[in-house]
Structure formats: C-alpha cells, structure tokens
Design an enzyme around this catalytic site. Sequence first.
Site, PDB file in Angstrom:
ATOM      1  N   LYS A  29      39.085 106.227  22.537  1.00  0.00           N
ATOM      2  CA  LYS A  29      38.699 105.455  23.722  1.00  0.00           C
ATOM      3  C   LYS A  29      38.938 103.979  23.456  1.00  0.00           C
ATOM      4  O   LYS A  29      38.465 103.429  22.454  1.00  0.00           O
ATOM      5  CB  LYS A  29      37.252 105.718  24.090  1.00  0.00           C
ATOM      6  N   LYS A  56      54.423 112.574  37.301  1.00  0.00           N
ATOM      7  CA  LYS A  56      53.554 112.401  36.135  1.00  0.00           C
ATOM      8  C   LYS A  56      54.227 111.366  35.235  1.00  0.00           C
ATOM      9  O   LYS A  56      55.327 111.584  34.742  1.00  0.00           O
ATOM     10  CB  LYS A  56      53.276 113.716  35.418  1.00  0.00           C
ATOM     11  N   GLY A  87      40.251 106.440  37.839  1.00  0.00           N
ATOM     12  CA  GLY A  87      39.196 106.559  36.846  1.00  0.00           C
ATOM     13  C   GLY A  87      39.450 105.695  35.631  1.00  0.00           C
ATOM     14  O   GLY A  87      38.766 105.833  34.614  1.00  0.00           O
ATOM     15  N   THR A  88      40.435 104.795  35.730  1.00  0.00           N
ATOM     16  CA  THR A  88      40.729 103.886  34.624  1.00  0.00           C
ATOM     17  C   THR A  88      39.663 102.796  34.554  1.00  0.00           C
ATOM     18  O   THR A  88      39.340 102.184  35.570  1.00  0.00           O
ATOM     19  CB  THR A  88      42.113 103.239  34.806  1.00  0.00           C
ATOM     20  N   HIS A 107      31.587 108.115  22.410  1.00  0.00           N
ATOM     21  CA  HIS A 107      32.859 108.647  22.877  1.00  0.00           C
ATOM     22  C   HIS A 107      33.785 108.931  21.695  1.00  0.00           C
ATOM     23  O   HIS A 107      33.502 108.554  20.569  1.00  0.00           O
ATOM     24  CB  HIS A 107      33.544 107.671  23.841  1.00  0.00           C
TER      25      HIS A 107
END
Length: 233
Positions: free
Chosen positions: A134, A29, A70-71, A130
């Site tokens: 973001k 991570k 998912g970037t 959002h």
Amino acid sequence: MKIALLGYGKMGKTIENLAKQRGHDIVIKTNKETGYDISIADVAIDFSVPDAAFNNVVKCFKNRVPVVSGTTGWLDNYNKAVSICNEEQGAFIYASNFSLGVTIFFELNTQLAKMMANLKDYNVSIEEVHHTQKLDAPSGTAITLAQSIINEHPAYQKWNLNTETAHSIPITAKRIADVSGKHTISYSSPTDSISITHNANNRQGFAQGALVAAEWLYGKTGVFTMKDVLKIS
C-alpha cells in the site's frame, strides 16, 4: 455493461474476475493515462495511482462515461473533480473504501462519535493495518473515519499520523504482508474502553462494492457516495 478498468493491478484483476461472473464485459484494462478510447465503455472503475486518478476521472467526465474511483491519495483535487463533473453533466462516485461492510462501518463510526461527543473522559484513537504494497499512509479509509469524528466531536480539530497532540486524533498506520485491511476506532477512559473494528478478509469485498456502485451509477448524472448506493440516510 462494458467496463473500463483504469488501473490494472491486483484490485483491477479482482474486479475483472468478479465482473465477468456478473455478466459484464471488460473493454479496457490499462495502467496508462493515454492510448485508449474511454467512450467505448458504459462505465469506468478507477483503481489507479494518486498521480493518475484526477486525469482519469476528468477524461471520463468529458466523455460522459460514469466513473467510480477508489484511488486514494489525490483528494487535494477532489473538489475540482466534482466541479468538472457537474459542468460536464457527468456521473461520479468516490469512496476511500468500497467495501459494503465499510460503508456500514463508516455510519457506525459517525453515530458513535455523536454519542461520545459529551463524554470528556474518553480519548479516541485510530489504528489501520494494510499490506506492505500500500502506497499511502494513513489509509484513505482511516482519514475518512477521522474526518467523520472531527465533524461530530468538538474535542478534535485534526488528525496526526503516529503522533499525539492536543485536539488531534492519533492514527497509527501499520504495514504487514498479506493483510487486506483492518481499521479500529477506540475510545479509552481511565475506567474502560470501547472499540469498533472492520476487518477485510480479502479483496473480494472491495471489488464487489465497486461493481455494485458501478451498476448503480450507470444511467445517472451527478456526484454520489456509497451511502446513496446503499440507501443509508
């Protein structure tokens, strides 16, 4: 599975918690592009930042580690990434939004655009909302929705952010605290309007979808989408 989390922000931590519940081990991570051995992972999940995403997925390809990304905000390099993935016989899924519900929403958007293509009285618009943290605007999800409409609807050739010009889809981007994500497609005419909306209640749906994609991708070779994962023809 042994999972590497490339990007350990709010989404990474949500994925970590859900992955442990599903019996997986988190072996990496990190928020860095270096300083770790990606080869110890069975699969990687990238929710990093636009400047790091391309290098992250290429490192996975070169080490034959399947990667789910998912970037958003790095898609100028997407075709190059696909080419490298194929050259290295890697495995890759990119999605602007991994929510299982959004995958269905994408398909509804495409089908609606096909049905509206010959109805000249209707003008389409997109609104996305959002959280204030973001980084990119419009969202990758909104861009995907717009591009799908452009592919199916002859009246539209491009999208514009917060402006409306001929043959373009106007996208309105709003940033409001504690909003996980909301996308609305609207077709309006002088007589009526049609709208479809997807509203994310929390981050769990994105984390769940990314994990489902990673579980599906493990052991495969090639470039896929969430439509493959959910068997949507």
